[in-house]
Design an enzyme around this catalytic site. Structure first.
Site, PDB file in Angstrom:
ATOM      1  N   ASN A 223      44.904  34.413  47.213  1.00  0.00           N
ATOM      2  CA  ASN A 223      45.399  35.777  47.503  1.00  0.00           C
ATOM      3  C   ASN A 223      46.482  36.227  46.510  1.00  0.00           C
ATOM      4  OD1 ASN A 223      46.998  37.565  50.290  1.00  0.00           O
ATOM      5  ND2 ASN A 223      45.486  38.298  48.855  1.00  0.00           N
TER       6      ASN A 223
ATOM      7  N   CYS B 158      40.035  35.783  48.889  1.00  0.00           N
ATOM      8  CA  CYS B 158      39.785  34.802  47.831  1.00  0.00           C
ATOM      9  C   CYS B 158      40.495  33.503  48.224  1.00  0.00           C
ATOM     10  CB  CYS B 158      40.230  35.317  46.460  1.00  0.00           C
ATOM     11  SG  CYS B 158      41.997  35.599  46.281  1.00  0.00           S
TER      12      CYS B 158
ATOM     13  N   CYS C   6      45.386  36.469  42.927  1.00  0.00           N
ATOM     14  CA  CYS C   6      44.663  37.016  41.766  1.00  0.00           C
ATOM     15  C   CYS C   6      43.568  37.981  42.215  1.00  0.00           C
ATOM     16  CB  CYS C   6      44.060  35.898  40.908  1.00  0.00           C
ATOM     17  SG  CYS C   6      45.298  34.784  40.195  1.00  0.00           S
ATOM     18  N   ARG C   7      42.393  37.476  42.561  1.00  0.00           N
ATOM     19  CA  ARG C   7      41.222  38.337  42.773  1.00  0.00           C
ATOM     20  C   ARG C   7      41.339  39.269  43.973  1.00  0.00           C
ATOM     21  NH1 ARG C   7      37.170  33.472  42.969  1.00  0.00           N
ATOM     22  NH2 ARG C   7      39.034  32.653  43.974  1.00  0.00           N
ATOM     23  N   SER C   8      41.686  38.732  45.145  1.00  0.00           N
ATOM     24  CA  SER C   8      41.708  39.623  46.326  1.00  0.00           C
ATOM     25  C   SER C   8      42.897  40.577  46.286  1.00  0.00           C
ATOM     26  CB  SER C   8      41.694  38.820  47.632  1.00  0.00           C
ATOM     27  OG  SER C   8      42.829  38.003  47.753  1.00  0.00           O
TER      28      SER C   8
ATOM     29  N   ASP D  99      37.198  32.757  38.983  1.00  0.00           N
ATOM     30  CA  ASP D  99      38.615  32.653  39.290  1.00  0.00           C
ATOM     31  C   ASP D  99      39.428  32.690  37.998  1.00  0.00           C
ATOM     32  OD1 ASP D  99      41.079  32.142  40.279  1.00  0.00           O
ATOM     33  OD2 ASP D  99      40.404  30.593  41.676  1.00  0.00           O
TER      34      ASP D  99
HETATM   35  P1  4NP Z   1      42.745  33.587  43.529  1.00  0.00           P
HETATM   36  O1  4NP Z   1      43.158  32.547  42.374  1.00  0.00           O
HETATM   37  O2  4NP Z   1      41.956  32.807  44.558  1.00  0.00           O
HETATM   38  O3  4NP Z   1      41.927  34.610  42.818  1.00  0.00           O
HETATM   39  O4  4NP Z   1      44.042  34.140  44.086  1.00  0.00           O
HETATM   40  C1  4NP Z   1      43.798  31.328  42.638  1.00  0.00           C
HETATM   41  C2  4NP Z   1      45.146  31.297  42.832  1.00  0.00           C
HETATM   42  C3  4NP Z   1      45.780  30.096  43.045  1.00  0.00           C
HETATM   43  C4  4NP Z   1      45.062  28.919  43.086  1.00  0.00           C
HETATM   44  C5  4NP Z   1      43.699  28.958  42.899  1.00  0.00           C
HETATM   45  C6  4NP Z   1      43.067  30.157  42.692  1.00  0.00           C
HETATM   46  N1  4NP Z   1      45.708  27.688  43.306  1.00  0.00           N
HETATM   47  O5  4NP Z   1      45.047  26.636  43.215  1.00  0.00           O
HETATM   48  O6  4NP Z   1      46.917  27.648  43.588  1.00  0.00           O
END
Ligand code: 4NP
Length: 154
Positions: A10, A7, A12-14, A123
């Site tokens: 790294n 994702c 949240c989703r992955s 997200d």
């Molecule tokens: P993820 O979510 O891609 O599911 O881990 C996010 C985590 C952090 C950020 C964006 C999405 N960020 O902009 O820091």
């Protein structure tokens, strides 16, 4: 079988996908390698988002000690499948690893439940209410990938 979930951050989703798939393969007694990475490097070394840790825990999965890492070019040499959460991840993985967009090696996580639709896992970073539905979406898709990939093996 070696599977990498990707994702953006790294955290949240992955990270959730890694925790869920680890539990599923363990339950099946399979010795698969499961890992996750982000296309971005902002959270490298950090634990998952507290909201991701919480929803995982509520579902009997401990991801509290996971550490975020960034996708590496060499991941394409290591993993049989790279499963992404959305179109932006997909494009970044192609760019960062050189994997061909026609290769079966890379696919969208939700294509196991919605074939060829390239649907995104939203997200949840931006919306607390999304963690529960996102968990369920990833869980269902992982179960489906597990079944499909198990049948693919000799
Ligand atoms: P993820 O979510 O891609 O599911 O881990 C996010 C985590 C952090 C950020 C964006 C999405 N960020 O902009 O820091």
């Amino acid at each position: 079988m070696k599977i990498l979930f990707v994702c953006l951050g790294n955290i949240c989703r992955s990270a959730l996908a890694e925790g869920i798939m680890n539990k599923l393969v363990q339950e099946e007694g399979l010795e698969w390698v499961i890992d996750s990475a982000g296309t971005g490097g902002w959270h490298v070394g950090e634990a998952p988002d507290p909201r991701a840790i919480r929803i995982a825990k509520e579902n009997g999965i401990d991801i509290a000690r996971y550490q975020a890492r960034q996708l590496q070019k060499k991941d394409a040499q290591i993993f049989d499948r790279i499963l992404v959460m959305d179109q932006a991840n997909y494009e970044q993985v192609l760019k960062m690893t050189g994997v061909s967009e026609h290769a079966a090696q890379i696919d969208f996580l939700l294509n196991s439940t919605h074939p060829s639709e390239n649907k995104a896992v939203p997200d949840p970073w931006y919306d607390d209410k999304l963690f529960a539905p996102v968990f369920n979406m990833i869980d269902t898709a992982c179960r489906s990938w597990l079944m499909n990939l198990k049948n693919e093996l000799p």
